[in-house]
Design an enzyme around this catalytic site. Structure first.
Site, short mmCIF file in Angstrom:
data_model
loop_
_atom_site.label_atom_id
_atom_site.label_comp_id
_atom_site.label_asym_id
_atom_site.label_seq_id
_atom_site.Cartn_x
_atom_site.Cartn_y
_atom_site.Cartn_z
N ASP A 283 0.79 -1.25 0.00
CA ASP A 283 0.00 0.00 0.00
C ASP A 283 0.82 1.29 0.00
OD1 ASP A 283 -0.85 -0.68 3.49
OD2 ASP A 283 0.93 0.31 2.64
N HIS B 285 6.22 -8.28 -0.96
CA HIS B 285 5.11 -8.79 -1.78
C HIS B 285 4.67 -7.83 -2.87
CE1 HIS B 285 4.03 -11.65 1.79
NE2 HIS B 285 5.07 -12.05 1.11
N ALA C 7 -1.42 -0.73 16.65
CA ALA C 7 -0.14 -0.12 16.29
C ALA C 7 -0.20 1.40 16.38
CB ALA C 7 0.25 -0.54 14.88
C1 BV8 Z 1 6.30 -18.92 -2.23
C2 BV8 Z 1 0.51 -9.82 -2.15
C3 BV8 Z 1 8.07 -20.10 -3.21
C4 BV8 Z 1 -0.69 -9.94 -3.03
C5 BV8 Z 1 0.57 -11.74 -0.62
C6 BV8 Z 1 5.61 -23.02 4.11
C7 BV8 Z 1 4.61 -23.50 4.88
C8 BV8 Z 1 3.26 -23.38 4.43
C9 BV8 Z 1 2.93 -22.75 3.22
C10 BV8 Z 1 3.94 -22.26 2.46
C11 BV8 Z 1 5.27 -22.42 2.89
N1 BV8 Z 1 6.02 -21.84 1.94
C12 BV8 Z 1 5.24 -21.35 0.94
C13 BV8 Z 1 3.96 -21.60 1.24
C14 BV8 Z 1 2.82 -21.22 0.42
C15 BV8 Z 1 2.38 -19.77 0.65
C16 BV8 Z 1 1.91 -19.58 2.07
O1 BV8 Z 1 2.62 -19.09 2.92
N2 BV8 Z 1 0.63 -19.94 2.28
C17 BV8 Z 1 0.03 -19.71 3.63
C18 BV8 Z 1 -1.35 -19.11 3.43
C19 BV8 Z 1 0.01 -20.97 4.39
N3 BV8 Z 1 3.45 -18.82 0.35
C20 BV8 Z 1 3.61 -18.44 -0.95
O2 BV8 Z 1 2.93 -18.86 -1.88
C21 BV8 Z 1 4.72 -17.44 -1.21
N4 BV8 Z 1 5.53 -17.83 -2.33
O3 BV8 Z 1 6.35 -19.61 -1.23
O4 BV8 Z 1 7.06 -19.11 -3.34
C22 BV8 Z 1 7.81 -21.05 -4.20
C23 BV8 Z 1 7.51 -20.64 -5.50
C24 BV8 Z 1 7.37 -21.60 -6.43
C25 BV8 Z 1 7.43 -22.93 -6.08
C26 BV8 Z 1 7.71 -23.31 -4.76
C27 BV8 Z 1 7.89 -22.34 -3.80
C28 BV8 Z 1 4.14 -16.06 -1.65
C29 BV8 Z 1 3.31 -15.48 -0.56
C30 BV8 Z 1 2.93 -14.02 -0.91
C31 BV8 Z 1 1.49 -13.93 -1.37
N5 BV8 Z 1 1.10 -12.52 -1.56
N6 BV8 Z 1 0.24 -10.43 -0.83
C32 BV8 Z 1 -1.87 -9.13 -2.55
O5 BV8 Z 1 -1.81 -8.53 -1.45
O6 BV8 Z 1 -2.84 -9.11 -3.31
S1 BV8 Z 1 0.29 -12.42 0.96
C33 BV8 Z 1 -0.75 -11.29 1.81
O7 BV8 Z 1 -1.35 -12.04 2.84
C34 BV8 Z 1 -0.06 -10.15 2.51
O8 BV8 Z 1 1.00 -9.61 1.78
C35 BV8 Z 1 0.42 -10.81 3.80
O9 BV8 Z 1 1.64 -11.47 3.60
C36 BV8 Z 1 -0.64 -11.85 4.05
C37 BV8 Z 1 -1.61 -11.36 5.06
O10 BV8 Z 1 -0.98 -11.47 6.31
P1 BV8 Z 1 -0.95 -10.18 7.28
O11 BV8 Z 1 -0.40 -9.03 6.54
O12 BV8 Z 1 -0.30 -10.62 8.52
O13 BV8 Z 1 -2.51 -9.83 7.50
P2 BV8 Z 1 -3.60 -10.66 8.32
O14 BV8 Z 1 -4.92 -10.06 7.98
O15 BV8 Z 1 -3.41 -12.13 8.17
O16 BV8 Z 1 -3.28 -10.31 9.87
C38 BV8 Z 1 -3.42 -8.98 10.31
C39 BV8 Z 1 -2.91 -8.96 11.74
O17 BV8 Z 1 -2.96 -7.61 12.20
C40 BV8 Z 1 -3.76 -9.80 12.70
O18 BV8 Z 1 -2.89 -10.55 13.54
C41 BV8 Z 1 -4.54 -8.75 13.51
O19 BV8 Z 1 -4.76 -9.16 14.84
C42 BV8 Z 1 -3.58 -7.58 13.47
N7 BV8 Z 1 -4.21 -6.25 13.60
C43 BV8 Z 1 -5.47 -5.86 13.25
N8 BV8 Z 1 -5.65 -4.53 13.53
C44 BV8 Z 1 -4.45 -4.08 14.04
C45 BV8 Z 1 -3.53 -5.17 14.07
N9 BV8 Z 1 -2.28 -5.06 14.51
C46 BV8 Z 1 -1.87 -3.81 14.96
N10 BV8 Z 1 -2.70 -2.71 14.94
C47 BV8 Z 1 -3.98 -2.81 14.51
N11 BV8 Z 1 -4.76 -1.72 14.52
#
Ligand code: BV8
Ligand code: ZN
Length: 249
Positions: A102, A117, A230
């Site tokens: 963003d 990302h 935050a």
């Molecule tokens: C890859 C861009 C290699 C696009 C995004 C190992 C184990 C398991 C799975 C995998 C592994 N390795 C790879 C994987 C697969 C996968 C993965 O991790 N899957 C998960 C779901 C299990 N990873 C991938 O595919 C990655 N690539 O591994 O490539 C490869 C390649 C080829 C062949 C083999 C290997 C790529 C991952 C990137 C994907 N793109 N974003 C877009 O945005 O459109 S990910 C996207 O989701 C975000 O960028 C971010 O990373 C994620 C969201 O997470 P958060 O940002 O933490 O947000 P979330 O809502 O979950 O949490 C918010 C938090 O804030 C909460 O805790 C909440 O309580 C808190 N909060 C709320 N309000 C507040 C607050 N905190 C503070 N203040 C507040 N006010």
């Protein structure tokens, strides 16, 4: 709220890394992914943020990114982003490592931002690589085509199953591995390989502090958990750091 140990580290730290997720932008009005009402509670990540999803339904994926481009263009950095920009001026080495696309860290004034990302304001042709701005791609409805080769244009973000940008990843691993203090802010730490960075910092001996209103899979392993939004916790952390370092000066 801040322990003496953290105050001492704030006083002496030479190198600080701040790892951020969608939570830091929540107070700016950017929807998170997994929190209540978050994006992934409505749609499956692999349907929207993957090459497969794009191949199956390019119009749906583009409509979704166009909507997020408009939201992210209208929001402003919040006190959490601004506190991190102030911290960059307080510590000799300070790096933002973000999963967010963003631009709010850059707009708050941080100059060292490793984008793991991608970025919502960049787009490119999948056939010839030609780059496009949001103005250009949002001018026409539907999936934009390349004016040079007719190829399909996609947002310059990392989709699931895609590799992270090597330079940003390598710089992030270096910053996490050499930090005296590592802050994990507003992230659920479930997406890899990004979520392995706090472990790299822990193994390298950094003090790891998590800032989140909720606990995450990382909470049981951090040195200090500052529970709260935050936008409230980070300005307080900045004030404590500035005071501690002034005393020292
Ligand atoms: C890859 C861009 C290699 C696009 C995004 C190992 C184990 C398991 C799975 C995998 C592994 N390795 C790879 C994987 C697969 C996968 C993965 O991790 N899957 C998960 C779901 C299990 N990873 C991938 O595919 C990655 N690539 O591994 O490539 C490869 C390649 C080829 C062949 C083999 C290997 C790529 C991952 C990137 C994907 N793109 N974003 C877009 O945005 O459109 S990910 C996207 O989701 C975000 O960028 C971010 O990373 C994620 C969201 O997470 P958060 O940002 O933490 O947000 P979330 O809502 O979950 O949490 C918010 C938090 O804030 C909460 O805790 C909440 O309580 C808190 N909060 C709320 N309000 C507040 C607050 N905190 C503070 N203040 C507040 N006010
Ligand atoms: Zn092209």
């Amino acid at each position: 709220m801040i322990s003496d140990r953290l105050r001492n580290v704030l006083r002496s730290a030479q190198s600080v890394a701040a790892f951020t997720g969608a939570g830091i932008s929540a107070e700016s009005g950017v929807p998170t992914f997994r929190s209540k009402g978050g994006i992934w509670t409505k749609m499956k990540p692999e349907e929207l943020a993957s090459m497969d999803g794009f191949m199956k339904n390019p119009d749906l994926v583009w409509e979704w990114y166009a909507q997020r481009k408009r939201i992210m263009a209208d929001v402003q950095p919040n006190p959490g982003h601004r506190a991190l920009a102030q911290m960059e001026r307080l510590f000799p080495r300070f790096a933002i490592i973000t999963q967010n696309i963003d631009n709010l860290h850059q707009r708050a004034g941080n100059t060292v931002v490793h984008e793991l990302h991608g970025n919502i304001e960049r787009n490119y042709c999948m056939a010839c690589g030609k780059r496009y701005t949001n103005e250009e791609v949002l001018a026409s409805a539907g999936v934009p085509r390349c004016s040079a080769c007719g190829g399909t244009i996609r947002p310059d973000v990392v989709w699931f199953g895609e590799m992270l940008p090597e330079d940003a990843w390598d710089a992030s691993v270096r910053a996490a591995g050499s930090a005296d203090l590592f802050l994990s802010i507003g992230t659920s730490t479930v997406v890899y390989p990004a979520a392995s960075l706090p472990t790299i910092a822990l193994d390298a001996g950094a003090m790891v502090v998590e800032i989140n209103p909720e606990t995450t899979p990382l909470t049981s392993r951090v040195d200090e958990f500052l529970q709260g939004p935050a936008g409230t916790v980070l300005p307080e952390l900045y004030d404590a750091a500035a005071a501690a370092r002034k005393e020292k000066a």
